[in-house]
Design a protein around this motif. Structure first.
Motif, PDB file in Angstrom:
ATOM      1  N   SER A 350       3.592 -13.404   4.542  1.00  0.00           N
ATOM      2  CA  SER A 350       2.878 -13.945   5.703  1.00  0.00           C
ATOM      3  C   SER A 350       1.483 -13.391   5.920  1.00  0.00           C
ATOM      4  CB  SER A 350       3.708 -13.699   6.973  1.00  0.00           C
ATOM      5  OG  SER A 350       5.010 -14.215   6.822  1.00  0.00           O
ATOM      6  N   GLY A 351       1.084 -12.343   5.213  1.00  0.00           N
ATOM      7  CA  GLY A 351      -0.268 -11.852   5.354  1.00  0.00           C
ATOM      8  C   GLY A 351      -0.366 -10.504   6.032  1.00  0.00           C
ATOM      9  N   PRO A 352      -1.606  -9.977   6.183  1.00  0.00           N
ATOM     10  CA  PRO A 352      -1.836  -8.621   6.695  1.00  0.00           C
ATOM     11  C   PRO A 352      -1.266  -8.354   8.077  1.00  0.00           C
ATOM     12  CG  PRO A 352      -3.814  -9.468   5.649  1.00  0.00           C
ATOM     13  CD  PRO A 352      -2.848 -10.609   5.713  1.00  0.00           C
ATOM     14  N   ALA A 353      -1.135  -9.395   8.913  1.00  0.00           N
ATOM     15  CA  ALA A 353      -0.615  -9.176  10.259  1.00  0.00           C
ATOM     16  C   ALA A 353       0.825  -8.687  10.237  1.00  0.00           C
ATOM     17  CB  ALA A 353      -0.707 -10.464  11.082  1.00  0.00           C
ATOM     18  N   GLN A 354       1.541  -8.872   9.116  1.00  0.00           N
ATOM     19  CA  GLN A 354       2.943  -8.470   9.017  1.00  0.00           C
ATOM     20  C   GLN A 354       3.130  -7.136   8.282  1.00  0.00           C
ATOM     21  OE1 GLN A 354       5.320 -10.147  10.637  1.00  0.00           O
ATOM     22  NE2 GLN A 354       3.626 -11.406  11.369  1.00  0.00           N
ATOM     23  N   LEU A 355       2.038  -6.422   8.065  1.00  0.00           N
ATOM     24  CA  LEU A 355       2.134  -5.124   7.394  1.00  0.00           C
ATOM     25  C   LEU A 355       2.886  -4.135   8.292  1.00  0.00           C
ATOM     26  CD1 LEU A 355       1.059  -3.851   4.732  1.00  0.00           C
ATOM     27  CD2 LEU A 355      -0.824  -2.929   6.074  1.00  0.00           C
ATOM     28  N   ARG A 356       3.846  -3.422   7.722  1.00  0.00           N
ATOM     29  CA  ARG A 356       4.679  -2.487   8.488  1.00  0.00           C
ATOM     30  C   ARG A 356       4.267  -1.051   8.185  1.00  0.00           C
ATOM     31  NH1 ARG A 356       9.507  -4.377  10.382  1.00  0.00           N
ATOM     32  NH2 ARG A 356      10.539  -2.379  10.004  1.00  0.00           N
ATOM     33  N   PRO A 357       4.426  -0.150   9.145  1.00  0.00           N
ATOM     34  CA  PRO A 357       4.095   1.259   8.878  1.00  0.00           C
ATOM     35  C   PRO A 357       4.990   1.824   7.783  1.00  0.00           C
ATOM     36  CG  PRO A 357       5.220   1.017  10.993  1.00  0.00           C
ATOM     37  CD  PRO A 357       4.899  -0.358  10.524  1.00  0.00           C
ATOM     38  N   MET A 358       4.391   2.601   6.894  1.00  0.00           N
ATOM     39  CA  MET A 358       5.135   3.163   5.771  1.00  0.00           C
ATOM     40  C   MET A 358       4.421   4.419   5.300  1.00  0.00           C
ATOM     41  SD  MET A 358       6.447   1.212   2.313  1.00  0.00           S
ATOM     42  CE  MET A 358       4.826   1.032   1.566  1.00  0.00           C
ATOM     43  N   THR A 359       5.167   5.386   4.807  1.00  0.00           N
ATOM     44  CA  THR A 359       4.588   6.633   4.312  1.00  0.00           C
ATOM     45  C   THR A 359       4.889   6.807   2.833  1.00  0.00           C
ATOM     46  OG1 THR A 359       6.542   7.975   4.805  1.00  0.00           O
ATOM     47  CG2 THR A 359       4.923   7.695   6.579  1.00  0.00           C
ATOM     48  N   LEU A 360       4.153   7.700   2.212  1.00  0.00           N
ATOM     49  CA  LEU A 360       4.399   8.020   0.808  1.00  0.00           C
ATOM     50  C   LEU A 360       5.804   8.584   0.619  1.00  0.00           C
ATOM     51  CD1 LEU A 360       0.990   9.763   0.002  1.00  0.00           C
ATOM     52  CD2 LEU A 360       1.666   7.467  -0.700  1.00  0.00           C
ATOM     53  N   LEU A 361       6.259   9.328   1.622  1.00  0.00           N
ATOM     54  CA  LEU A 361       7.590   9.927   1.525  1.00  0.00           C
ATOM     55  C   LEU A 361       8.682   8.860   1.492  1.00  0.00           C
ATOM     56  CD1 LEU A 361       9.151  12.565   1.420  1.00  0.00           C
ATOM     57  CD2 LEU A 361       9.180  12.580   3.930  1.00  0.00           C
ATOM     58  N   ASP A 362       8.466   7.728   2.189  1.00  0.00           N
ATOM     59  CA  ASP A 362       9.450   6.640   2.159  1.00  0.00           C
ATOM     60  C   ASP A 362       9.680   6.150   0.731  1.00  0.00           C
ATOM     61  OD1 ASP A 362       9.666   6.753   4.914  1.00  0.00           O
ATOM     62  OD2 ASP A 362       8.105   5.246   5.246  1.00  0.00           O
ATOM     63  N   ILE A 363       8.588   5.958  -0.003  1.00  0.00           N
ATOM     64  CA  ILE A 363       8.695   5.486  -1.394  1.00  0.00           C
ATOM     65  C   ILE A 363       9.242   6.588  -2.286  1.00  0.00           C
ATOM     66  CG2 ILE A 363       7.418   4.521  -3.336  1.00  0.00           C
ATOM     67  CD1 ILE A 363       7.648   2.644  -0.991  1.00  0.00           C
ATOM     68  N   ALA A 364       8.808   7.828  -2.041  1.00  0.00           N
ATOM     69  CA  ALA A 364       9.270   8.949  -2.864  1.00  0.00           C
ATOM     70  C   ALA A 364      10.785   9.104  -2.768  1.00  0.00           C
ATOM     71  CB  ALA A 364       8.567  10.235  -2.424  1.00  0.00           C
ATOM     72  N   ASP A 365      11.326   8.987  -1.561  1.00  0.00           N
ATOM     73  CA  ASP A 365      12.776   9.124  -1.382  1.00  0.00           C
ATOM     74  C   ASP A 365      13.540   8.029  -2.111  1.00  0.00           C
ATOM     75  OD1 ASP A 365      12.444  11.377   0.126  1.00  0.00           O
ATOM     76  OD2 ASP A 365      12.578  10.356   2.059  1.00  0.00           O
ATOM     77  N   LYS A 366      13.007   6.812  -2.100  1.00  0.00           N
ATOM     78  CA  LYS A 366      13.708   5.697  -2.740  1.00  0.00           C
ATOM     79  C   LYS A 366      13.684   5.806  -4.260  1.00  0.00           C
ATOM     80  CE  LYS A 366      13.052   2.456   1.073  1.00  0.00           C
ATOM     81  NZ  LYS A 366      14.488   2.447   1.411  1.00  0.00           N
ATOM     82  N   LEU A 367      12.642   6.438  -4.807  1.00  0.00           N
ATOM     83  CA  LEU A 367      12.514   6.539  -6.259  1.00  0.00           C
ATOM     84  C   LEU A 367      12.963   7.888  -6.802  1.00  0.00           C
ATOM     85  CD1 LEU A 367       9.052   4.792  -6.799  1.00  0.00           C
ATOM     86  CD2 LEU A 367      11.325   3.839  -7.172  1.00  0.00           C
ATOM     87  N   GLY A 368      13.272   8.830  -5.916  1.00  0.00           N
ATOM     88  CA  GLY A 368      13.661  10.147  -6.375  1.00  0.00           C
ATOM     89  C   GLY A 368      12.516  10.918  -6.999  1.00  0.00           C
ATOM     90  N   LEU A 369      11.283  10.660  -6.512  1.00  0.00           N
ATOM     91  CA  LEU A 369      10.109  11.354  -7.023  1.00  0.00           C
ATOM     92  C   LEU A 369       9.497  12.212  -5.916  1.00  0.00           C
ATOM     93  CD1 LEU A 369       8.419   8.370  -8.919  1.00  0.00           C
ATOM     94  CD2 LEU A 369       9.732  10.250  -9.928  1.00  0.00           C
TER      95      LEU A 369
END
Length: 467
Positions: A350-369
């Protein structure tokens, strides 16, 4: 990375020194690991330069025959392939076929203000050479906005000419296009443009030249303008509207400078009708390297104790490690981007208006990095999306209500503020009113934050938004 190191300690014991040997666990980053981390963090242009340097220094390295720098014009349709080029007719589109002429998409060198003015002077102006010489000097001393900030007496003295001749040259300069060039002040710049304006409003010149009128316009002090000009508010608004069509910096249009280009590292595009998105690497920015088979055979046959054999083995090991680092970089970037695409699926739909807050740690936890690995992986990398090309760091915004279903990013709040301000009508919202509206919509935000976001999206305060 070496987990164990032997450490020899000097310990003082009752006035005497002794040797004590202990083993301690300590992380140690080897030179090879340092290089791997550095390669992961490199942006595409930096990586290309680094690889070119390695190709020159290591005779065992060679570039894959199916990869070339020309591929920088194209987009990888999948891992290991290079296909059609970016289309100019739509974001995220592709174009192929023999009718595509790459030369039509090469940017030309922009004309500078100096070139533009000199061409007019040499072709269109029927003045003697002595005057042209002074005008050329003035053109060379214009600032970036097109203003001449040198004193006429100083110019005359520098060129050893009469002051009257320098004044005549200045009048010639002011006749050149764009209008306003050679002005000594903002008022003079606007007046030079207004004098050439067809259908000029009767109040336009009084507004420009009236004492304090420009400051009153900037501060929306309509009562003072009405008293000074002795005119109706509607007439003054019409004159102000015409004033705003003038260019306070006539030279600004020639400040394009050297164009910069961004080649995306990854491509994110819709896949099927399930709202999913496919992530592929843009192969053009990932150099593909091989070990030269002939040199590798020589390295395997050579005696490692001899100088030649030692050299070949060292270069073979370095080449092999570099290839592994590049492959690891590709794998990590692909994994990180695929996770971003899943977590920010609303943005890609839907575009930039639907961007959600997210941190590097969120991605790190999901990837185990580690979080630092994610930071290095996204640093300086760009993604081509259905909504344009964005830096990967853009997908890690701060926001409100993080962890809840109604979480929104700062970009979403800015988009909502833009909608509210554009629909406010003749009575602008104050910053506090905007904060109250957002709070009613479930976005807890302070007045100061609203003011910061409002300025970031280019809107003035409510007082200055009034007509």
């Amino acid at each position: 990375m070496s987990p164990m190191r032997q450490v020899i300690l000097m310990r003082r014991n009752f006035g005497s020194f002794g040797m004590l040997q202990q083993q301690r666990t300590k992380l140690h980053m080897t030179p090879q690991l340092q290089q791997a981390v550095k390669i992961l963090q490199m942006a595409a242009p930096e990586l290309r330069a680094f690889v070119n340097q390695q190709l020159e220094e290591n005779p065992l390295l060679e570039q894959a025959s199916d990869w070339s720098a020309e591929a920088g014009m194209g987009l990888g349709a999948g891992s290991g392939s290079v296909s059609s080029s970016i289309s100019g007719s739509g974001v995220g589109g592709f174009r192929s076929g023999s009718d595509y002429d790459r030369l039509q998409h090469v940017a030309g060198q922009p004309e500078t203000l100096e070139q533009h003015l000199l061409e007019q002077l040499n072709v269109d102006m029927d003045v003697d050479e002595a005057v042209k010489r002074i005008v050329r000097y003035m053109i060379g001393n214009l600032d970036a906005s097109g203003y001449l900030n040198l004193d006429i007496g100083l110019i005359a003295g520098e060129l050893e000419v009469e002051g009257e001749l320098a004044e005549r040259a200045l009048r010639v300069l002011k006749r050149l296009e764009p209008a306003g060039i050679g002005a000594r002040s903002l008022t003079e710049c606007l007046r030079l443009q207004a004098e050439r304006l067809q259908g000029r409003h009767p109040l336009l010149l009084p507004l420009i030249e009236g004492k304090g009128c420009l400051e009153d316009i900037a501060a929306s002090r309509m009562h003072r303008l009405k008293r000074y000009l002795k005119a109706s508010e509607s007439d003054i608004h019409e004159a102000i509207a015409q004033l705003r069509t003038l260019q306070p910096r006539p030279g600004a249009a020639f400040q394009g400078g050297r164009p910069s280009y961004v080649v995306p590292d990854v491509i994110i595009r819709p896949a099927g009708e399930e709202g999913e998105f496919a992530v592929t690497l843009h192969e053009a920015v990932f150099p593909r390297l091989l070990i030269n088979a002939e040199y590798e055979r020589l390295a395997l046959d050579a005696n490692r104790t001899e100088e030649t054999g030692s050299f070949l083995h060292a270069k073979r090991n370095a080449a092999s490690f570099l290839i592994r680092c590049l492959e690891q970089r590709r794998t990590t970037l692909l994994r990180v981007t695929r996770t971003i695409a899943r977590e920010q699926a609303a943005f890609f739909r839907s575009g930039p208006a639907q961007l959600r807050p997210m941190t590097l740690l969120d991605i790190a936890d999901k990837l185990g990095l580690h979080e630092s690995t994610i930071s290095r992986a996204v640093s300086g990398k760009f993604a081509l999306t259905p909504w344009g090309t964005y830096e990967l760091a853009y997908f890690f915004p701060s926001g409100f209500n993080k962890g809840f279903d109604d979480a929104v990013s700062a970009e979403s709040v800015k988009a909502r503020l833009k909608e509210l301000i554009r629909s406010e009508g003749d009575t602008p919202y104050s910053d506090q009113q905007l904060a109250d509206v957002l709070a009613d919509e479930g976005i807890p935000i302070s007045r100061r934050t609203v003011a910061k976001y409002r300025e970031a999206i280019g809107f003035a305060s409510s007082i200055h938004r009034k007509r």
